[in-house]
Motif scaffolding. Sequence first.
Motif, PDB file in Angstrom:
ATOM      1  N   ASP A 291      49.816   5.210  14.999  1.00  0.00           N
ATOM      2  CA  ASP A 291      49.257   5.486  13.946  1.00  0.00           C
ATOM      3  C   ASP A 291      48.125   6.670  13.792  1.00  0.00           C
ATOM      4  OD1 ASP A 291      50.847   3.332  12.969  1.00  0.00           O
ATOM      5  OD2 ASP A 291      48.808   1.967  12.816  1.00  0.00           O
ATOM      6  N   VAL A 292      47.959   7.325  14.909  1.00  0.00           N
ATOM      7  CA  VAL A 292      47.085   8.470  15.281  1.00  0.00           C
ATOM      8  C   VAL A 292      47.909   9.643  15.143  1.00  0.00           C
ATOM      9  CG1 VAL A 292      45.439   9.592  16.626  1.00  0.00           C
ATOM     10  CG2 VAL A 292      45.678   6.840  16.736  1.00  0.00           C
ATOM     11  N   PRO A 293      47.547  10.612  14.312  1.00  0.00           N
ATOM     12  CA  PRO A 293      48.458  11.850  14.163  1.00  0.00           C
ATOM     13  C   PRO A 293      48.318  12.725  15.827  1.00  0.00           C
ATOM     14  CG  PRO A 293      46.999  11.691  12.313  1.00  0.00           C
ATOM     15  CD  PRO A 293      46.446  10.860  13.352  1.00  0.00           C
ATOM     16  N   GLU A 294      49.648  13.485  15.679  1.00  0.00           N
ATOM     17  CA  GLU A 294      49.729  14.130  17.172  1.00  0.00           C
ATOM     18  C   GLU A 294      48.999  15.472  16.893  1.00  0.00           C
ATOM     19  OE1 GLU A 294      53.710  14.281  18.431  1.00  0.00           O
ATOM     20  OE2 GLU A 294      53.926  12.097  18.296  1.00  0.00           O
ATOM     21  N   THR A 295      49.050  16.151  16.023  1.00  0.00           N
ATOM     22  CA  THR A 295      48.295  17.671  15.934  1.00  0.00           C
ATOM     23  C   THR A 295      46.840  17.313  16.292  1.00  0.00           C
ATOM     24  OG1 THR A 295      47.902  17.928  13.586  1.00  0.00           O
ATOM     25  CG2 THR A 295      50.274  18.375  14.521  1.00  0.00           C
ATOM     26  N   GLU A 296      46.298  18.441  16.837  1.00  0.00           N
ATOM     27  CA  GLU A 296      44.670  18.392  17.125  1.00  0.00           C
ATOM     28  C   GLU A 296      43.893  18.560  15.704  1.00  0.00           C
ATOM     29  OE1 GLU A 296      41.306  21.052  19.329  1.00  0.00           O
ATOM     30  OE2 GLU A 296      43.364  21.356  19.544  1.00  0.00           O
ATOM     31  N   ALA A 297      44.514  19.074  14.662  1.00  0.00           N
ATOM     32  CA  ALA A 297      43.416  19.162  13.420  1.00  0.00           C
ATOM     33  C   ALA A 297      43.799  17.793  12.857  1.00  0.00           C
ATOM     34  CB  ALA A 297      43.897  20.425  12.689  1.00  0.00           C
ATOM     35  N   GLU A 298      44.923  17.135  12.917  1.00  0.00           N
ATOM     36  CA  GLU A 298      44.879  15.909  11.917  1.00  0.00           C
ATOM     37  C   GLU A 298      44.137  14.967  12.833  1.00  0.00           C
ATOM     38  OE1 GLU A 298      49.236  15.811  11.874  1.00  0.00           O
ATOM     39  OE2 GLU A 298      49.248  16.812   9.691  1.00  0.00           O
ATOM     40  N   ALA A 299      44.631  14.963  14.048  1.00  0.00           N
ATOM     41  CA  ALA A 299      43.683  13.873  14.910  1.00  0.00           C
ATOM     42  C   ALA A 299      42.174  13.998  14.864  1.00  0.00           C
ATOM     43  CB  ALA A 299      44.095  13.859  16.383  1.00  0.00           C
ATOM     44  N   SER A 300      41.641  15.182  14.698  1.00  0.00           N
ATOM     45  CA  SER A 300      40.286  15.460  14.412  1.00  0.00           C
ATOM     46  C   SER A 300      39.706  14.616  13.170  1.00  0.00           C
ATOM     47  CB  SER A 300      39.856  16.968  14.356  1.00  0.00           C
ATOM     48  OG  SER A 300      40.123  17.446  15.786  1.00  0.00           O
ATOM     49  N   LYS A 301      40.520  15.163  12.047  1.00  0.00           N
ATOM     50  CA  LYS A 301      40.309  14.403  10.720  1.00  0.00           C
ATOM     51  C   LYS A 301      40.551  12.961  10.711  1.00  0.00           C
ATOM     52  CE  LYS A 301      41.752  14.647   5.890  1.00  0.00           C
ATOM     53  NZ  LYS A 301      41.580  13.056   5.826  1.00  0.00           N
ATOM     54  N   TRP A 302      41.472  12.273  11.629  1.00  0.00           N
ATOM     55  CA  TRP A 302      41.594  11.173  11.505  1.00  0.00           C
ATOM     56  C   TRP A 302      40.387  10.397  12.155  1.00  0.00           C
ATOM     57  CZ3 TRP A 302      41.395   7.559  16.028  1.00  0.00           C
ATOM     58  CH2 TRP A 302      42.081   6.303  15.597  1.00  0.00           C
ATOM     59  N   LEU A 303      39.600  11.113  13.214  1.00  0.00           N
ATOM     60  CA  LEU A 303      38.548  10.440  13.913  1.00  0.00           C
ATOM     61  C   LEU A 303      37.295  10.604  13.048  1.00  0.00           C
ATOM     62  CD1 LEU A 303      37.439   9.398  16.466  1.00  0.00           C
ATOM     63  CD2 LEU A 303      36.794  11.792  17.071  1.00  0.00           C
ATOM     64  N   HIS A 304      37.230  11.671  12.243  1.00  0.00           N
ATOM     65  CA  HIS A 304      36.144  11.684  11.247  1.00  0.00           C
ATOM     66  C   HIS A 304      36.158  10.631  10.125  1.00  0.00           C
ATOM     67  CE1 HIS A 304      34.069  15.321  12.646  1.00  0.00           C
ATOM     68  NE2 HIS A 304      34.890  15.778  12.513  1.00  0.00           N
ATOM     69  N   ASP A 305      37.457  10.374   9.860  1.00  0.00           N
ATOM     70  CA  ASP A 305      37.778   9.392   8.753  1.00  0.00           C
ATOM     71  C   ASP A 305      37.227   7.744   9.428  1.00  0.00           C
ATOM     72  OD1 ASP A 305      38.618  11.062   6.773  1.00  0.00           O
ATOM     73  OD2 ASP A 305      40.712  10.795   7.271  1.00  0.00           O
ATOM     74  N   LEU A 306      37.736   7.695  10.790  1.00  0.00           N
ATOM     75  CA  LEU A 306      37.251   6.508  11.398  1.00  0.00           C
ATOM     76  C   LEU A 306      35.955   6.090  11.222  1.00  0.00           C
ATOM     77  CD1 LEU A 306      38.671   4.042  12.924  1.00  0.00           C
ATOM     78  CD2 LEU A 306      38.139   5.476  14.950  1.00  0.00           C
ATOM     79  N   TYR A 307      35.261   7.310  11.757  1.00  0.00           N
ATOM     80  CA  TYR A 307      33.753   7.086  11.625  1.00  0.00           C
ATOM     81  C   TYR A 307      32.913   6.947  10.282  1.00  0.00           C
ATOM     82  CZ  TYR A 307      32.510   7.521  16.563  1.00  0.00           C
ATOM     83  OH  TYR A 307      32.271   7.194  17.878  1.00  0.00           O
TER      84      TYR A 307
END
Length: 384
Positions: free
Chosen positions: A265-281
């Motif tokens: 469920d976590v994106p593989e690219t660095e940019a998308e994973a970074s956004k995923w983490l910010h959304d999680l927070y």
Amino acid sequence: MNLKAIQQLTVVQLCFAISFFTSGIILNIIQGSLYFTLRRFNKYLYRKINYYLAYSFYSQLVFMAEWWSESETAVYIDKTEFEKYYGKEHGLLLMNHSYEIDWLMGWKFCDGIGVLGNCKAFAKKSIQYMPPVGWSWKFGEYVFLERSYDKDKEIILKQLQELGNYPDPIWLLIFPEGTRFSPEKHEASQKFAEKNGLPILKHHLTPRTKGFTTSLMGMKGKINAIYDINIAFNKDDKVAPTMTNLLYGKKVLCHLHIRRIPIEDVPETEAEASKWLHDLYIVKDKMQESFLKTGDFFTTSGVKRIQPFELPRRMYSFVNTIFWNIIILVPALRYILGLLFSGELLYFSIAIGICSAFYIMLKLLIGMSQISKASSYGTEKKKA
């Protein structure tokens, strides 16, 4: 004199310090001997043995939280997932870093699911030189960082590949915020987020995403899930969640919400994973806001409600701590009392020096958990 009064005596705390630090050094010696011998030839067996050595050390602090202070943890976890996955797989843990004892309450939970001896974390490189805690972490193959991403990237990738090969489940803890929450750091964090177009959080620091995305690369193919952890204490509780209060035998109630997120469920690219983490927070911040206002994670956060439960206490931390107290305190107290009542000023001074040294080490241990105001969070050199 009742039990609570006894627990607050300085001499009782001194006894805890003598037992904890002396047992730690003994375990360090055993760990170090195996680290530089057995580990070279058989990592599998070394890691199996070190699990129990690390557990014997860590569980003494769990004893302080669970048995000495009788602190409780209200656990909010999907029961079906709890029975199927928890303690049965490698996990990458993301946890808020807002309280002095959030890590210890996390250890208390890890003991309940049988992974305490294999708890790992990212830590400052300097800590590995501090016995007995730092040495234990070093021999436990923690990930030590220099706080320079260019240097740390290789360390993370190499070390996480090693940890992924552990014979038993490990739980690797990451504090994406990079440091413990404080009002000063929060103000710097909000300015940093505003300047860089990132979500502005009310109750968390802006997460630093590079360590997280690098960890995903390092654990690729090694982990099945990320565990998102939210820890909170009611602001109106009479007892503050501090190490000192636990040492005094004062009970606290911790609220622990954990959500298992499949790694796919976590994106593989660095940019998308970074956004995923910010959304999680953003979600974590809403949950913390809800808890601080209502004493409940779910009332205003929009997160699906889960009914809490309490993990039963296990006897292992109790038995282990009593064992070390008998082995160490009986001869140690006999020796110290002999010096104190010897009638010789020199021997008396030596006894006072020994007691003072252990008490100072205890205060230093407590100080390591206290909120530091020295972080340079949010300066120009730090990038999310």
